[in-house]
Design an enzyme around this catalytic site. Structure first.
Site, PDB file in Angstrom:
ATOM      1  N   ARG A  70       0.675  -0.991   0.232  1.00  0.00           N
ATOM      2  CA  ARG A  70       0.550   0.408  -0.046  1.00  0.00           C
ATOM      3  C   ARG A  70       0.953   1.096   0.549  1.00  0.00           C
ATOM      4  NH1 ARG A  70      -5.574  -0.462   1.775  1.00  0.00           N
ATOM      5  NH2 ARG A  70      -6.181  -2.656   0.514  1.00  0.00           N
ATOM      6  N   TYR A 108     -14.159 -12.379   0.500  1.00  0.00           N
ATOM      7  CA  TYR A 108     -14.549 -11.456  -0.514  1.00  0.00           C
ATOM      8  C   TYR A 108     -16.316 -11.039  -1.127  1.00  0.00           C
ATOM      9  CZ  TYR A 108     -11.540  -7.959   1.494  1.00  0.00           C
ATOM     10  OH  TYR A 108     -10.821  -7.095   2.257  1.00  0.00           O
ATOM     11  N   ARG A 162      -7.975  11.657  -5.568  1.00  0.00           N
ATOM     12  CA  ARG A 162      -8.584  10.872  -5.252  1.00  0.00           C
ATOM     13  C   ARG A 162     -10.472  12.034  -5.359  1.00  0.00           C
ATOM     14  NH1 ARG A 162     -11.652   8.074  -3.893  1.00  0.00           N
ATOM     15  NH2 ARG A 162     -11.462   7.094  -2.313  1.00  0.00           N
TER      16      ARG A 162
END
Ligand code: CP3
Length: 350
Positions: A27, A155, A40
């Site tokens: 990350r 998920y 973003r």
């Protein structure tokens, strides 16, 4: 193409001697950086992932700010679930949500077994990022990645993040045929997706089995290991190093090694020398600073980085990383300091 490339990360993956320990951060592109938050503000995360120019731009942000030895393509492990037929959304604050989770054998049968081409935008982003990396004075390698089938299944079945994996283990224990069919489909998609990333220019690939540590060794062996083994053995002829990463895996390390990988990722809950002892010397190890250490004062960070280096004791094949991803509020200067420390503390006189 410029002169010398920085190949210490590739060398460490193969357990070859290096001038100093390579370092990168899971990350490493993310919200802890103002330049990422700026992108973003304008684009949601799926748009960034699906627009090669944006993905390549975000991939380069940490390369420009940190003294790191590898870049990782900006994407997400959940992207392959979309073409398989799952309706994926990243909602602010809640993380990923799948609106039509798979709960039974009918749901598993309905999933598309797509090929690598279904995520062509990731390949395009890799080609673009490689071009940008090669323009650097001393190019570093580019990592591609995918979720491992267990973490993806969790998920797909839960519909999002989970604490207890009740539906996931429910399918595993209650309908093992459906479970293995789901794992088989995910493994096929992951294999072809990673292959297409390698063909696009990824020089190393990492398999993220982030949540596999919720299983005991018997369940890992029966429900996960054969599928991961299948993926890794299918990619053997691609000749790029494979990093096999999980968290909470202290009791699973030997089985993860059996499943495969040139490098095993270890989190901070295990001392790195104990983990390596258990894995044996014939595999490289990536890790393992607690990401929360990055919030500590610099001298305390240095003490903990030094402790990892002391435990590694110059074994060949160490790649310095965190035990899991950088957290959003992390001070950038502390990440910069760790990269520098790793190089300084491990420098070999030439
Ligand atoms: O720099 C890099 O490491 C590459 C980019 C990357 C992302 N996701 C971008 C992203 C990587 C390697 C991933 C992998 C990923 N995604 C994992 C495995 C690694 C891990 O952390 O265990 C998992 C489990 C996911 C699923 C996922 N994606 C979650 C749980 C979230 C929400 C997390 C959060 O903090 O909100 C995402 C969204 C996501 N993917 C972000 C980033 C940078 C969050 C930031 C944003 O919304 O802009």
């Amino acid at each position: 193409m410029n002169g010398q490339s920085n190949d210490r990360f590739l060398k460490a993956c193969r357990r070859e001697p290096v001038d100093c320990t390579p370092v990168w951060f899971m990350r490493q592109a993310g919200r802890y950086m103002t330049e990422y938050r700026k992108i973003r503000e304008q684009y949601d995360i799926l748009t960034v992932c699906k627009t090669p120019e944006l993905s390549a731009e975000v991939t380069m942000q940490p390369v420009q700010r940190l003294d790191i030895d590898a870049a990782i393509i900006f994407a997400d492990i959940l992207l392959p679930l979309e073409p398989m037929g799952l309706n994926l959304e990243f909602s602010a604050g809640e993380g990923p949500v799948i609106h039509n989770p798979v709960r039974d054998s009918i749901g598993v049968s309905a999933l598309n077994e797509v090929d690598g081409d279904s995520l062509r935008y990731v390949g395009d982003a890799i080609r673009l990022a490689q071009r940008r990396l090669q323009e650097q004075p001393c190019p570093i390698p580019l990592i591609g990645f995918a979720g491992a089938p267990f973490t993806l299944a969790s998920y797909a079945i839960e519909g999002g993040a989970s604490r207890n994996y009740i539906y996931t283990k429910g399918m595993m224990y209650g309908d093992p045929t459906a479970w293995h069919a789901l794992m088989g489909k995910l493994s096929h998609v992951v294999t072809e997706y990673l292959r297409s990333q390698i063909h696009a220019g990824a020089q190393v690939v990492q398999l993220f089995d982030s949540w596999v540590g919720c299983l005991n060794p018997d369940d890992y062996r029966e429900y996960v290991l054969p599928h991961v083994q299948q993926i890794i053995s299918s990619l053997r002829n691609e000749t790029v190093p494979i990093i096999h990463f999980g968290t909470g895996t202290a009791t699973l390390l030997e089985l993860m090694k059996e499943a495969g990988g040139d490098v095993i990722g270890v989190d901070w809950r295990t001392h790195i020398d104990d983990a390596w002892q258990c894995l044996g010397p014939d595999v490289a190890v990536q890790g393992n600073l607690d990401p929360v250490t990055l919030f500590a004062p610099i001298p305390e960070i240095r003490r903990r980085v030094s402790d990892i280096m002391r435990r590694v004791a110059k074994r060949p094949g160490h790649i310095f990383n965190l035990g899991h991803g950088i957290l959003p509020q992390t001070p950038v200067e502390h990440v910069q300091a760790v990269a520098k420390m790793v190089h300084e503390l491990s420098a070999n006189p030439s």
